[in-house]
Structures are given as structure tokens and as C-alpha cells.
Motif scaffolding. Structure first.
Motif, PDB file in Angstrom:
ATOM      1  N   PHE A  43      15.736  75.223  33.760  1.00 50.13           N
ATOM      2  CA  PHE A  43      15.034  76.074  34.720  1.00 50.13           C
ATOM      3  C   PHE A  43      13.608  76.275  34.230  1.00 50.13           C
ATOM      4  O   PHE A  43      13.374  76.416  33.030  1.00 50.13           O
ATOM      5  N   MET A  44      12.657  76.261  35.165  1.00 50.61           N
ATOM      6  CA  MET A  44      11.260  76.429  34.798  1.00 50.61           C
ATOM      7  C   MET A  44      10.813  77.843  35.156  1.00 50.61           C
ATOM      8  O   MET A  44      10.708  78.202  36.327  1.00 50.61           O
ATOM      9  N   TYR A  45      10.563  78.640  34.125  1.00 49.78           N
ATOM     10  CA  TYR A  45      10.124  80.016  34.318  1.00 49.78           C
ATOM     11  C   TYR A  45       8.602  80.069  34.406  1.00 49.78           C
ATOM     12  O   TYR A  45       7.895  79.230  33.828  1.00 49.78           O
ATOM     13  N   GLN A  46       8.106  81.091  35.107  1.00 56.81           N
ATOM     14  CA  GLN A  46       6.671  81.302  35.196  1.00 56.81           C
ATOM     15  C   GLN A  46       6.373  82.795  35.197  1.00 56.81           C
ATOM     16  O   GLN A  46       7.149  83.606  35.711  1.00 56.81           O
ATOM     17  N   GLY A  47       5.272  83.174  34.570  1.00 53.36           N
ATOM     18  CA  GLY A  47       4.822  84.561  34.579  1.00 53.36           C
ATOM     19  C   GLY A  47       5.752  85.505  33.849  1.00 53.36           C
ATOM     20  O   GLY A  47       6.410  85.158  32.869  1.00 53.36           O
ATOM     21  N   ALA A 110       2.697  82.009  29.685  1.00 52.64           N
ATOM     22  CA  ALA A 110       1.285  81.839  30.040  1.00 52.64           C
ATOM     23  C   ALA A 110       1.111  80.796  31.133  1.00 52.64           C
ATOM     24  O   ALA A 110       0.210  80.880  31.969  1.00 52.64           O
ATOM     25  N   SER A 111       1.979  79.789  31.156  1.00 55.36           N
ATOM     26  CA  SER A 111       1.999  78.762  32.196  1.00 55.36           C
ATOM     27  C   SER A 111       3.462  78.415  32.455  1.00 55.36           C
ATOM     28  O   SER A 111       4.318  78.651  31.606  1.00 55.36           O
ATOM     29  N   PRO A 112       3.780  77.862  33.612  1.00 54.16           N
ATOM     30  CA  PRO A 112       5.170  77.509  33.895  1.00 54.16           C
ATOM     31  C   PRO A 112       5.760  76.633  32.782  1.00 54.16           C
ATOM     32  O   PRO A 112       5.169  75.620  32.400  1.00 54.16           O
ATOM     33  N   THR A 113       6.904  77.041  32.281  1.00 62.90           N
ATOM     34  CA  THR A 113       7.520  76.375  31.130  1.00 62.90           C
ATOM     35  C   THR A 113       8.992  76.136  31.407  1.00 62.90           C
ATOM     36  O   THR A 113       9.691  77.009  31.922  1.00 62.90           O
ATOM     37  N   ALA A 114       9.455  74.948  31.060  1.00 59.14           N
ATOM     38  CA  ALA A 114      10.862  74.600  31.261  1.00 59.14           C
ATOM     39  C   ALA A 114      11.707  75.154  30.114  1.00 59.14           C
ATOM     40  O   ALA A 114      11.362  74.996  28.942  1.00 59.14           O
ATOM     41  N   TRP A 115      12.800  75.803  30.463  1.00 60.74           N
ATOM     42  CA  TRP A 115      13.776  76.299  29.506  1.00 60.74           C
ATOM     43  C   TRP A 115      15.108  75.608  29.768  1.00 60.74           C
ATOM     44  O   TRP A 115      15.465  75.326  30.914  1.00 60.74           O
ATOM     45  N   ASN A 151       9.784  91.383  41.437  1.00 64.42           N
ATOM     46  CA  ASN A 151      11.173  91.601  41.039  1.00 64.42           C
ATOM     47  C   ASN A 151      11.848  90.270  40.735  1.00 64.42           C
ATOM     48  O   ASN A 151      11.605  89.270  41.439  1.00 64.42           O
ATOM     49  N   PRO A 152      12.704  90.215  39.704  1.00 62.53           N
ATOM     50  CA  PRO A 152      13.363  88.952  39.344  1.00 62.53           C
ATOM     51  C   PRO A 152      14.478  88.592  40.335  1.00 62.53           C
ATOM     52  O   PRO A 152      15.663  88.764  40.054  1.00 62.53           O
ATOM     53  N   LEU A 153      14.081  88.079  41.485  1.00 65.07           N
ATOM     54  CA  LEU A 153      15.032  87.748  42.542  1.00 65.07           C
ATOM     55  C   LEU A 153      14.829  86.341  43.095  1.00 65.07           C
ATOM     56  O   LEU A 153      15.526  85.935  44.020  1.00 65.07           O
ATOM     57  N   GLU A 154      13.883  85.594  42.536  1.00 66.55           N
ATOM     58  CA  GLU A 154      13.536  84.276  43.069  1.00 66.55           C
ATOM     59  C   GLU A 154      14.361  83.200  42.366  1.00 66.55           C
ATOM     60  O   GLU A 154      14.225  82.975  41.171  1.00 66.55           O
ATOM     61  N   HIS A 155      15.234  82.538  43.133  1.00 58.71           N
ATOM     62  CA  HIS A 155      16.098  81.507  42.549  1.00 58.71           C
ATOM     63  C   HIS A 155      15.362  80.203  42.272  1.00 58.71           C
ATOM     64  O   HIS A 155      15.837  79.388  41.484  1.00 58.71           O
ATOM     65  N   PHE A 156      14.221  79.984  42.900  1.00 59.79           N
ATOM     66  CA  PHE A 156      13.559  78.690  42.769  1.00 59.79           C
ATOM     67  C   PHE A 156      12.879  78.555  41.414  1.00 59.79           C
ATOM     68  O   PHE A 156      12.182  79.458  40.956  1.00 59.79           O
ATOM     69  N   SER A 157      13.078  77.395  40.808  1.00 61.33           N
ATOM     70  CA  SER A 157      12.341  77.048  39.605  1.00 61.33           C
ATOM     71  C   SER A 157      10.867  76.868  39.950  1.00 61.33           C
ATOM     72  O   SER A 157      10.513  76.608  41.104  1.00 61.33           O
ATOM     73  N   ALA A 158       9.990  77.007  38.959  1.00 59.27           N
ATOM     74  CA  ALA A 158       8.548  76.948  39.222  1.00 59.27           C
ATOM     75  C   ALA A 158       8.123  75.614  39.822  1.00 59.27           C
ATOM     76  O   ALA A 158       7.148  75.546  40.576  1.00 59.27           O
TER      77      ALA A 158
END
Length: 434
Positions: A43-47, A110-115, A151-158
Motif C-alpha cells: 500500500f502506498m501511503y501519503q501525508g 514527506a512524499s507518497p511511499t510504498a509500504w 480523516n483516515p477513511l480513503e481506501h485508495f493507495s496513493a
């Protein structure tokens, strides 16, 4: 019909075209031991306010097994050279699974990052020894980015954000175009003419593209709410897009190769007409079947991986598919060069050049976009390729429609009676103009 149904089942059985996540399954100690950690998802997190939630129906079993969920930021290739214990120790976050539900906030990006998430337990790094028979642990993992309200509700990866809105706008454009042009097109198809078969195939390919966009939109709309979506619709979207690709390939090869292989007996005044000679049919069917096979192979090769956009196509069959498209573009270029080099009419040359633009745009947009995307950030690459391929191929269809339905160019190329041409004026007016 049997082969069509088989291909449809194969495509719709593939994973959905988007990531973003609600993942359910089993934590398996045996798999974790074999692979130094069981891969769960990416999953790619951002912000800020990224979140991972892990739910366990059987928390006591997880405690007994010392279960852990390991989160790695941009897993380095160097991890493959580490021992099992060193690999597990390199995790950026370790979530000890002791409760029925765990909520872990992801640090600011700091920038979209894959986890990537891996599972491990007390048996993972053991060199041997038995694993209890009832050791598999069911789980549900949810991964969220922050939505527009924070709010942490967005299922879409960055790397998938924005696709839902894109398909909505694309469907809106299809709807408006259909309202304006469906009646003239229907009348043209009813009247027939020298390009009747080409217009039918072109209309079929466009309808398949629209159906693919609709399926993607429905899948992503559901996906935005539950992180699962409708895998059947995602697979159907890929299937419809692939059939559209094969249809366009068949039409373009039939027009060009039919003229080339038959130029000894076909009047020079009627090139680019649909030809059904054995040689041209063999070439067009062979090319279409080859592309269809590579598309199906590409889907199967990704079926066991964490599947992302089917336009990315970075697997071996995907690369071969892009090579095929470049090769076909070169083949069509050579055919059209033969036509243009012997043509004296400037109006006909303009017709062939416009036809060439539509062909090359259809075949070369995908390889060109993949090469261009290399310079972009990781989270922008797949969105650029996916959106770019859909837009450029739609523009290619518009160019070919405008060309085939153009009265003046159509007349010059076909050299047929105006009575048989779609969207023509009366015979008297035609005589006056030409």
C-alpha cells in the motif's frame, strides 16, 4: 463461443484492477517460515494520518504463536541477503498481535511511499521442528490514507487516487458524444458503403471501450466504500478492453494488409478496402490471436502477484505485447509508405496520412507512455499510463471516425457512386461539387 466464454472466465477470475485495501485471508506459519515472512499486501501511503487496522477473530491463538505484523517502508533489495532474524528486525513498524483489533498510525510521509506488510510468528525463523496443525490464523487487514477532510477513511493507495474521478468524466464524455453522434452514425451504418465493415468494427471497439470504462467506474465506486470493490467487474473491464484491442488490430490489419497482399488484382483507385483473401485473413487473424494470447498470459502472470493496473504491463508478456505493438506499427508504416509513395492525388495522400496518424496513435501510445513514465515518481507512473492510454486511444478512434465519415476524402478514396456512401448529399449536389 466456447473460446470467448473461456477467456471471459479467465479474465474475470483475476484480481481487481486497483489495490487499496481490505485484505482478508489466513496467516500461515508454514508460508512465513518458507519465505522468511508471509507477504500480506502492499500500500502506498501519503501525508499524515495513514492507518493500518488488523482484526483477528482468534486473538488467544495469535498470542500463543507470538504473531506479529511487520511493516516495511520501501523494502530494499538488500533484505534478501539478510538472515531470517535480521530481516524481521529491519521492520520499520512491528505490531504485536495480542488483541482482536489493532490500530497502528503510519508516520508522516514527506512524499507518497510504498509500504509492505509481512506476517511472522515464533515459528518463522526456526530451522526445523513441527508446526502445530491448527496454526492458521484468519485475519482482516484494512489500510487507509487520509481523505479530503483529513480523516483516515480513503481506501485508495496513493498511486490509484484520481482514477475514480477520471472514469466518471470519461463516461460523461462518452454519454455526451453518444447523444450527439449516435443517430448520424446509425444512419451511416444502415446505408452501407465501401467502409461499412470498418465502421462496424470501429463502433464495436468503441462500445467495448465504453463498457470497460463503465465496469471500472462501478468497481472503483464500490471499492471507495469498502476497499474490496467488485472483482468481477474489474476483471470484466480488463476483458472488454482486451477484446477492443484485438478488434482494432484486426480492422487495421485487414485494411492495410488486404490492400498490400491483393494489390495485383485490386484497382489502384480502391485501396484500403476490406479484403477477405486467404493470405490477408491469415495475417490479420494471426496478429489478433497473438495479441489476445499475450493479453491473457499477462493477466495470468499477475494473478499470483499483487495486481495493479493492467495497463502497466511490466511482466514478460506485457513487454512482449508492447514489442508486438511497435512491430505492428512498423509493419503498417511500411504498407502505408508503399501506398503514399505511388499516389499522385494530394487529397488521397492526406487521407492516408490521417489514417496513419490514427493507426500509430493507437499502437504506439502505450509503449511511448511507459517509456515516458520512467522519469516520473513512482506514485505517478501507473496513473499516467492508465489515463494516457485510454485518452490517446479514444482520440485515435475519433480520428478514424472523422476520416471514414468524411464526405470529400471518402469520395476520392472510394471512387464509388455517391448513392452508396453514408452521410452524402444528393446526386445532383455531388455532381456539382465533384
Amino acid at each position: 463461443m466456447y473460446y470467448l466464454i473461456t477467456a471471459l472466465v479467465a479474465f474475470t477470475s483475476c484480481p481487481p484492477a486497483a489495490f487499496g485495501k481490505t485484505v482478508t485471508g489466513l496467516f500461515k506459519s508454514g508460508v512465513a517460515r518458507e519465505r522468511d515472512g508471509q507477504f500480506i499486501t502492499r500500500f502506498m501511503y501519503q501525508g499524515d494520518k495513514g492507518l493500518v487496522v488488523c482484526r483477528l477473530p482468534n486473538a488467544p491463538l495469535a498470542v500463543e504463536k507470538e504473531s506479529r505484523l511487520l511493516m516495511y517502508r520501501d523494502m530494499d533489495k538488500g533484505l534478501d541477503n539478510l538472515s531470517c532474524s535480521e530481516r524481521l528486525a529491519k521492520a520499520d513498524l512491528t505490531i504485536s498481535l495480542t488483541l482482536e483489533e489493532h490500530n497502528q498510525t503510519i508516520p508522516h510521509q514527506a512524499s507518497p511511499t510504498a509500504w509492505q506488510a509481512l506476517y511472522a510468528d515464533r515459528y518463522t525463523c526456526q530451522d526445523g521442528g513441527p508446526i502445530p496443525a491448527q496454526s492458521d490464523l484468519s485475519f482482516t487487514v484494512l489500510l487507509f490514507n487520509a481523505d479530503a477532510a483529513g480523516n483516515p477513511l480513503e481506501h485508495f493507495s496513493a498511486d490509484q487516487t484520481g482514477l475514480h474521478s477520471f472514469y466518471f468524466l470519461l463516461l460523461l464524455a462518452y454519454f455526451l458524444a453518444a447523444c450527439i453522434y449516435v443517430q448520424p452514425l446509425y444512419q451511416a451504418l444502415r446505408k452501407g458503403g465501401p467502409m461499412h465493415m470498418a465502421l462496424k468494427v470501429l463502433s464495436t471497439a468503441l462500445a467495448l471501450q465504453g463498457g470497460s470504462a463503465l465496469c471500472n467506474y462501478v468497481h472503483l465506486a464500490r471499492y471507495s466504500r469498502d476497499g474490496v470493490g467488485l472483482p468481477l467487474m474489474g476483471g470484466l473491464a480488463e476483458f472488454l478492453d482486451s477484446v477492443s484491442q484485438v478488434s482494432m488490430l484486426y480492422m487495421l490489419l485487414s485494411l492495410c494488409m488486404g490492400w498490400t497482399l491483393s494489390r495485383g488484382r485490386k484497382p489502384q483507385s480502391r485501396p484500403l478496402q476490406w479484403d477477405s483473401s486467404p493470405a490477408s485473413t491469415a495475417v490479420t487473424i494471426g496478429g489478433a490471436l497473438t495479441q489476445g494470447f499475450l493479453l491473457l498470459w499477462e493477466q495470468y502472470s499477475d494473478a499470483w502477484a499483487d495486481h495493479r493496473s493492467y495497463h502497466a504491463q511490466r511482466s514478460l508478456p506485457g513487454i512482449l505485447l508492447m514489442v508486438l505493438r511497435v512491430g505492428l506499427a512498423l509493419l503498417l508504416a511500411s504498407v502505408l509508405y508503399q501506398i503514399i509513395s505511388t499516389e499522385r492525388s494530394a487529397l488521397k495522400r492526406d487521407f492516408y496520412l490521417s489514417f496513419a496518424k490514427g493507426c500509430f496513435l493507437w499502437f504506439l501510445c502505450h509503449p511511448a507512455l511507459v517509456l515516458t513514465s520512467i522519469v516520473l515518481n513512482q506514485h505517478q507512473q501507473e496513473k499516467m499510463v492508465t489515463i494516457g492510454v485510454v485518452l490517446f486511444q479514444s482520440i485515435s478512434v475519433v480520428i478514424l471516425y472523422q476520416l471514414f465519415l468524411s464526405r470529400s476524402l471518402y469520395w476520392e478514396v472510394s471512387s464509388l457512386s455517391s448513392v452508396s456512401l453514408p452521410l452524402t448529399m444528393s446526386r445532383a449536389n455531388t455532381r456539382g461539387r465533384y
